[in-house]
Each structure stands twice: as structure tokens, then as C-alpha cells.
Design a protein around this motif. Structure first.
Motif, mmCIF file in Angstrom:
data_model
loop_
_atom_site.group_PDB
_atom_site.id
_atom_site.type_symbol
_atom_site.label_atom_id
_atom_site.label_comp_id
_atom_site.label_asym_id
_atom_site.label_seq_id
_atom_site.Cartn_x
_atom_site.Cartn_y
_atom_site.Cartn_z
ATOM 1 N N HIS A 1 -8.084 -17.879 19.770
ATOM 2 C CA HIS A 1 -7.833 -18.138 21.658
ATOM 3 C C HIS A 1 -8.977 -18.671 22.448
ATOM 4 O O HIS A 1 -8.403 -19.815 23.064
ATOM 5 C CB HIS A 1 -6.647 -16.642 22.190
ATOM 6 N N ARG B 1 -8.845 -22.281 24.092
ATOM 7 C CA ARG B 1 -9.131 -21.817 25.353
ATOM 8 C C ARG B 1 -10.185 -22.715 26.375
ATOM 9 O O ARG B 1 -10.544 -23.624 27.283
ATOM 10 C CB ARG B 1 -8.435 -19.971 26.221
ATOM 11 N N CYS C 1 -2.495 -17.625 32.835
ATOM 12 C CA CYS C 1 -1.935 -19.442 32.630
ATOM 13 C C CYS C 1 -3.463 -19.871 33.218
ATOM 14 O O CYS C 1 -3.911 -20.262 34.210
ATOM 15 C CB CYS C 1 -1.336 -19.480 33.654
#
Ligand code: HEM
Length: 415
Positions: free
Chosen positions: A104, A108, A366
Motif C-alpha cells: 500500500h 501510495r 484519502c
């Protein structure tokens, strides 16, 4: 911590499983708020009857939801029943949105590096100008008191912003709407029916091919847009992701960016139009647009469901969540937790404590929050100054999705 009193004043309280089942009903999707209130009366984390749903617990209290969202021992979950043969699951599952550490963070970082606060600030004049231009189009369509669809504007603003940012031609933006909707329907509670899966698979294949062509095009004709920079990093071996991961993340980035923001705009217009004094306040003080964005998100979270799986036994708000349990986190319920916000059901952009969990929390917060906020500020800041007499021209129709709370139709007159 023991569960709070569960008596709802209307006889015996229902168990949490039956409240969660009711959330999936037509009425529950349209208005989940009374069901959230029922859950709050049962406690911040409620066990569900085994077999009643894929989930073992529902998390609706603010502090508990925040703690769960921040805790990476709660793994992200693509579906309760993953089948790697499905194109839609392969594409979504290949993106940061449904990955755990270390993948992740590896993915990211690539997108955080291009969505920097500096780059975004430089983008703000474009967002304001685009908002003005799209309001011009709305004004033309709504000339002479004609009824116009606010959802057209609410769709076009975020999709055009993300498209411009990435380097997707404006002529292609309509193509994305239906494909994204099909994937979102599949992700919704009860969306795993064969017909919905087939539609989502086809959409995922088509989007995959679109981004693959875009990447090939940037190799032939290098450009300085966001996809151009990402392809350059990919080919120079510095990006840390491979080509399929880039495609999967682009797909999710675009999908995640516009229905959520579209919903922020339609939810916001409905709430603001219900209170003419707020519109006057907004006209007098454009800075209130920023607070309005936060309060709309708190009151009507665009994202209502977040699933996680306990990777180990976890204690949360007095409940022991066994390893392997699926948990359903309800940000929209958490935002209305009476223990967090007094008078939580009231929409009030003037309130002091505007905290909410509508963008998630912690390591998965987010990545597009700053962009969505910018679009919301531009829209609410300009809309009422430009059309002081704007009004609903008929009942707004909510979208049937519980996952993504917004509208599919909102007829308005510009006044
Ligand atoms: C009002 C608008 C928006 C809302 C309410 C929203 C909400 C959320 C939420 C709740 C999460 C966390 C999901 C989780 O914890 O599993 C998330 C993650 C994400 N959002 Fe947004 N979003 C919005 C706009 C955007 C925009 C404009 C973009 C793209 C520019 C975007 C891209 C993403 C991505 C890529 C992730 C995954 C982050 C990660 O996995 O680390 N979102 N969003």
C-alpha cells in the motif's frame, strides 16, 4: 466498556444484525440516519449474529471508527468472497486502495509525490476557472427559467478536474461515467449479483485498455502531464511500481475521485437550499464555503461503508474482535455519534468542531482530499454568488447506492 442502553423507546430494541440488514433495504439506503441512531443506542461497536451477514461486527461510534481506520491490523478488504478470475477484482485489488503494507505504502508514495500540496495549490486557479466555465454552461442551459440538472454540473466538475490533472482529453470524460458507475454498483452492499459482476468486469477491462493505450501514447509522444510524469518515472525505474500497478491505480484514482465529489456537491446543494439564511451567510462571507464543505461531508458522508478484516485478535471499545472477523465501519454513522457532536443531526456550517471521518483516517486517509475540498469550495463559493435565486425545481432523487451517498437527479431553476 459495556454497551450503552439499547432501549429505543419503541419497545424492545432490535439486534444490530437486523439494523444492518435494514441498511441494505430500499428505505435504509434512502435514509440510513434513523438506523445509525439505533446503532448508537446499542454501542460504538456491535457484534452481529453469525451468518446474518459476512460481517462479524459493525463499528459506528466516532472514536472506535477512527481507531479502527488508523489501525493497520485491520486489513483492507476488497470483497468478502474474492474470486481472482474476475477482471474487476484484479484491477481494484491491484491498486493501493485495497492493499495492505508494505505494498500500500509503496504505491501510495508514487501518487503522493505527484499530488503534493504545492502542485495542488498551483492548480487552484484552474479549478476556479473551470467551475466558472461550467457554471456558464449551466446558465446557458437554464436561460429563461428552464429547469436544468444540477447532477450534470456536479459530475462534470470533478471528472474534468481529474481528467485535466492526469492529461485525459475532455472529449473522453463522458465515457468514464457509465463504466465507473458499473464498478461502484458492484462494490455496493448487495452488488455481487451475476449481472452486476459481468457489467463491472466489462467496465474494468475497458478502463484497463484505455489506460494501457494512454501509457503507450505517452511513450510515443512524451508529455508533461501527470500520466506523462508517472510513465517517465516508470520507464526510468524510479517509480517503485510496475506498469500494471500504474494502470490499476489510475483506474482507482479516477473512480475514487469523481462520484465522491459529485455527491459532496449534490448533498451540499440540497442541504444549503433547505436553509436560505445559510445561503445569505455564504454570499456575505465566501470563507464559509470551506466550512460548508466540511459540514456537508460530516452530515452526509459521500462514502458510507468501509470494510476491514482483523488480521489478529483486536480489542476495540470493550469488544474482542477475533482474528479473521470482517468489520463494517460506518463513517456516516460515526460523524453523527451524539457522543462526538452535540446535536449531530443538525446541519450547521457554523459549528466549532467540524471533525469527520468522511475521508477516512490514518495511513489510508484519502489522497485526493485536498483536491475534493478545493472543488467543493469553488462550487459553493461561486454558485450562490452567481445565481442568488437558485432553487430546487422538483424533488431530488437519491441514488440507490448506500456505499456512495448522493443523488442521481436534482432538477433546479437558476432564478
Ligand atoms: C468528497 C470527495 C471524496 C471523499 C468523500 C473520499 C473518501 C475517501 C475515503 C473514505 C478513503 C479511505 C478509504 C479507506 O480507508 O479504505 C479514500 C481513499 C482514497 N481516495 Fe478519496 N475521497 C474523495 C475524493 C477523492 C479524490 C478527488 C481522489 C483523487 C484525486 C481520491 C482518491 C483516493 C485514493 C487513491 C484513495 C486510497 C488511498 C490509500 O489507499 O492510501 N479521493 N477516499
Amino acid at each position: 466498556m459495556p454497551n450503552r442502553s439499547a432501549n429505543n423507546g419503541a419497545g424492545l430494541p432490535r439486534p444490530a444484525s437486523s439494523i444492518v440488514a435494514a441498511l441494505g433495504s430500499e428505505q435504509g439506503r434512502r435514509d440510513p440516519m434513523p438506523l445509525f441512531a439505533e446503532l448508537h443506542r446499542l454501542g460504538p461497536v456491535c457484534p452481529l449474529t453469525p451468518g446474518s451477514s459476512p460481517y462479524g461486527f459493525v463499528i459506528n461510534g466516532y472514536d472506535a471508527a477512527q481507531e479502527a481506520l488508523k489501525d493497520i491490523r485491520f486489513h483492507r478488504l476488497l470483497t468478502a468472497d474474492p474470486d481472482p478470475q474476475d477482471a474487476v477484482l484484479r484491477r481494484l485489488g491491484g491498486s493501493m486502495m485495497f492493499r495492505n503494507e508494505p505494498d500500500h505504502l509503496r504505491m501510495r508514495k508514487v501518487f503522493q509525490a505527484v499530488l503534493t500540496p504545492r502542485r495542488l495549490t498551483g492548480f487552484e486557479p484552474m479549478v476556479e476557472a473551470l467551475t466558472a466555465e461550467l457554471l456558464d454552461d449551466l446558465a446557458k442551459a437554464g436561460d429563461n427559467g428552464q429547469v436544468v440538472e444540477f447532477t450534470d454540473f456536479a459530475y462534470r466538475l470533478p471528472i474534468t478536474v481529474i481528467a485535466t490533472f492526469l492529461g485525459i482529453p475532455r472529449s473522453d470524460v463522458d465515457w468514464f461515467k457509465d463504466r465507473t458507475q458499473r464498478i461502484d454498483e458492484y462494490l455496493d452492499l448487495g452488488g455481487k449479483e451475476p449481472a452486476k459482476l459481468a457489467a463491472a468486469n466489462q467496465a474494468a477491462d475497458e478502463l484497463n485498455d484505455y489506460y494501457a493505450r494512454m501509457i503507450a501514447d505517452r511513450r510515443l509522444r512524451p508529455r508533461d502531464d501527470l500520466v506523462g510524469s508517472l510513465v517517465h518515472a516508470l520507464d526510468s525505474g524510479t517509480s517503485g511500481i510496475d506498469e500494471q500497478e500504474l494502470i490499476d491505480n489510475l483506474l482507482v484514482l479516477v473512480n475514487a475521485s469523481f462520484v465522491t465529489t459529485m455527491n459532496l456537491l449534490t448533498n451540499g446543494l440540497e442541504l444549503l437550499l433547505a436553509d436560505p439564511t445559510l445561503i445569505e451567510d455564504l454570499r456575505d462571507d465566501p470563507a464559509l464555503a470551506a466550512n460548508s464543505v466540511e459540514e456537508v461531508l460530516r452530515h452526509q458522508s459521500s462514502v458510507q461503508l468501509i470494510s476491514r478484516k482483523a488480521s489478529t485478535e483486536i480489542e476495540l471499545a470493550g469488544q474482542t474482535i477475533p482474528e479473521g472477523s470482517l468489520v463494517l465501519i460506518l463513517p456516516g454513522a460515526a460523524n453523527r455519534d451524539p457522543a462526538k457532536h452535540p446535536d449531530a443531526d443538525t446541519f450547521d456550517p457554523h459549528r466549532d468542531d467540524l471533525q469527520h471521518l468522511s475521508f477516512g483516517a490514518g495511513p489510508f486517509f484519502c489522497v485526493g482530499a485536498a483536491l475534493a475540498r478545493m472543488e467543493g469550495r469553488a462550487a459553493f463559493g461561486q454558485l450562490f454568488a452567481r445565481f442568488p435565486g437558485i432553487e430546487l425545481a422538483g424533488p431530488a432523487e437519491r441514488s440507490p447506492s448506500l456505499l456512495l451517498r448522493g443523488h442521481r437527479s436534482m432538477p433546479i431553476r437558476l432564478g
